[in-house]
Scaffold this active site. Structure first.
Site, PDB file in Angstrom:
ATOM      1  N   CYS A 265      -1.993  11.988   5.533  1.00  0.00           N
ATOM      2  CA  CYS A 265      -2.028  13.591   5.916  1.00  0.00           C
ATOM      3  C   CYS A 265      -2.527  13.763   7.222  1.00  0.00           C
ATOM      4  O   CYS A 265      -2.093  14.594   8.081  1.00  0.00           O
ATOM      5  CB  CYS A 265      -2.145  14.186   4.456  1.00  0.00           C
ATOM      6  N   HIS A 313      -5.738  17.080   1.147  1.00  0.00           N
ATOM      7  CA  HIS A 313      -4.657  17.065   1.637  1.00  0.00           C
ATOM      8  C   HIS A 313      -4.304  18.054   2.680  1.00  0.00           C
ATOM      9  O   HIS A 313      -4.917  19.075   2.457  1.00  0.00           O
ATOM     10  CB  HIS A 313      -3.468  17.217   0.355  1.00  0.00           C
ATOM     11  N   HIS A 325       4.384  17.507   6.711  1.00  0.00           N
ATOM     12  CA  HIS A 325       3.203  16.704   5.997  1.00  0.00           C
ATOM     13  C   HIS A 325       3.814  15.212   5.670  1.00  0.00           C
ATOM     14  O   HIS A 325       4.908  14.816   5.609  1.00  0.00           O
ATOM     15  CB  HIS A 325       2.596  17.274   4.893  1.00  0.00           C
TER      16      HIS A 325
END
Length: 349
Positions: A265, A313, A325
């Site tokens: 990520c 994240h 993402h």
């Protein structure tokens, strides 16, 4: 227990008790039969077991992601320490070479002084056939002596500096070894969590496993969502970063990777902004402080959206309530709703 034994019952009492037991048994049988009409058959898996398995897989993926960011942080520190250590070692080598040169020069000066000053200066002047020439030489020797003293002072200073640099290099080496161990530890954690998640996924029936892998944490899309009227990026570099992130859609999630063939990520965010000429930190926790934080309601394309309270994240807002993402292993870079997980911050780079 004998003191609590009840007196023997009469025949009539026993008969009544027998009738009562019969009635209760009959009612119990009816209740059991009624329950059997709605209960799951014996041996059947509980209805919530697949969903429980999917929740456990999600939890393992989340833990793996947290360990991945810890790995990235330790790896980034190790890279920095390796660079600093290399610079220090170069400096130590240059310092040692300088000291060797200074020692050689001092040795030459000391030899010249010894050869010229082997007898008492007054006697040498008396015996000299050229007193004026001797005085000139003596003047030179005095200057040589002063220069030698200065060179010696500089040599001592250089030796102290070299000693300090060597001590600093030793500390950096210890820190680097500590960071290497942290990298290895976090790597083992990631691999362990991912292996457990994969085993759980493989334990699901094929149809449920396929459904899970198609699904997103928040209902992911296989295609490109409607981004018409998505808003204007906050800057030219944000626009370039959005274009880079869009070009990465479909690339695989690879933990610890920052492109161009795979991403985790934070690696996707770092790579996308690097295409725009902007250097971002390696971890999602550091990236959330890489600019000015704005409310989610004011998010514009190119803003970084960090998730969970620990920012483990991160994705890039692209407008119309969507982010790009790298979700988790097995799920490629894709679009998802911005509210797929709890948002902790929005950062405008």
């Amino acid at each position: 227990m004998g003191s609590h034994r009840r007196p023997a019952q009469s025949g009539l009492d026993q008969s009544a008790r027998g009738s009562t037991v019969y009635v209760l048994s009959a009612l119990s049988a009816v209740a059991t039969a009624a329950t059997g009409l709605t209960a799951a058959p014996a041996g059947a898996a509980p209805q919530d077991r697949p969903s429980g398995t999917r929740a456990e897989v999600d939890r393992l993926f989340e833990q793996a992601e947290q360990a991945t960011e810890a790995f990235n942080k330790a790896d980034e520190r190790a890279d920095k320490l390796r660079g600093e250590l290399a610079d220090l070692q170069d400096s130590v080598a240059r310092g040692q070479e300088r000291i060797n040169t200074m020692r050689g020069a001092l040795g030459s000066l000391a030899g010249a002084q010894y050869r010229s000053g082997g007898i008492d200066p007054a006697l040498a002047l008396l015996l000299s056939s050229d007193p004026d020439g001797y005085l000139d030489k003596a003047s030179v020797l005095n200057r040589v002596t002063a220069r030698q003293a200065g060179e010696l002072t500089e040599l001592q200073r250089a030796q102290r500096d070299l000693s300090q640099e060597r001590a600093e290099a030793t500390r950096k080496l210890v820190d680097l070894e500590r960071s290497r161990k942290a990298v290895a530890r976090h790597k083992r954690t990631v691999e362990d969590k991912l292996a457990k998640a994969r085993r759980l996924l493989n334990s699901l029936p094929a149809s449920q496993r396929a459904a899970y892998e198609r699904a997103s944490r928040g209902g992911g899309r296989d295609g490109i969502p409607d981004l018409s009227g998505a808003g204007v990026p906050s800057s030219g570099r944000a626009a370039a970063a959005v274009a880079a992130a869009m070009s990465a859609v479909g690339k695989p999630y690879v933990w610890g990777a920052n492109g161009p063939s795979g991403f985790d990520c934070s690696g996707l965010m770092q790579w996308s902004y690097a295409r725009a000429g902007v250097g971002l930190p390696r971890t999602s926790q550091a990236q959330r402080f890489a600019g000015r934080q704005v409310p989610l309601s004011e998010a514009r394309p190119g803003d970084l959206v960090a998730y969970r309270s620990d920012a483990s994240h991160i994705g890039m807002y692209v407008g119309n309530g969507q982010v790009i993402h790298a979700p988790y292993p097995g799920a490629p870079v894709r679009y998802d709703p911005v509210g797929m997980m709890p948002v902790s911050s929005v950062t405008r780079v």
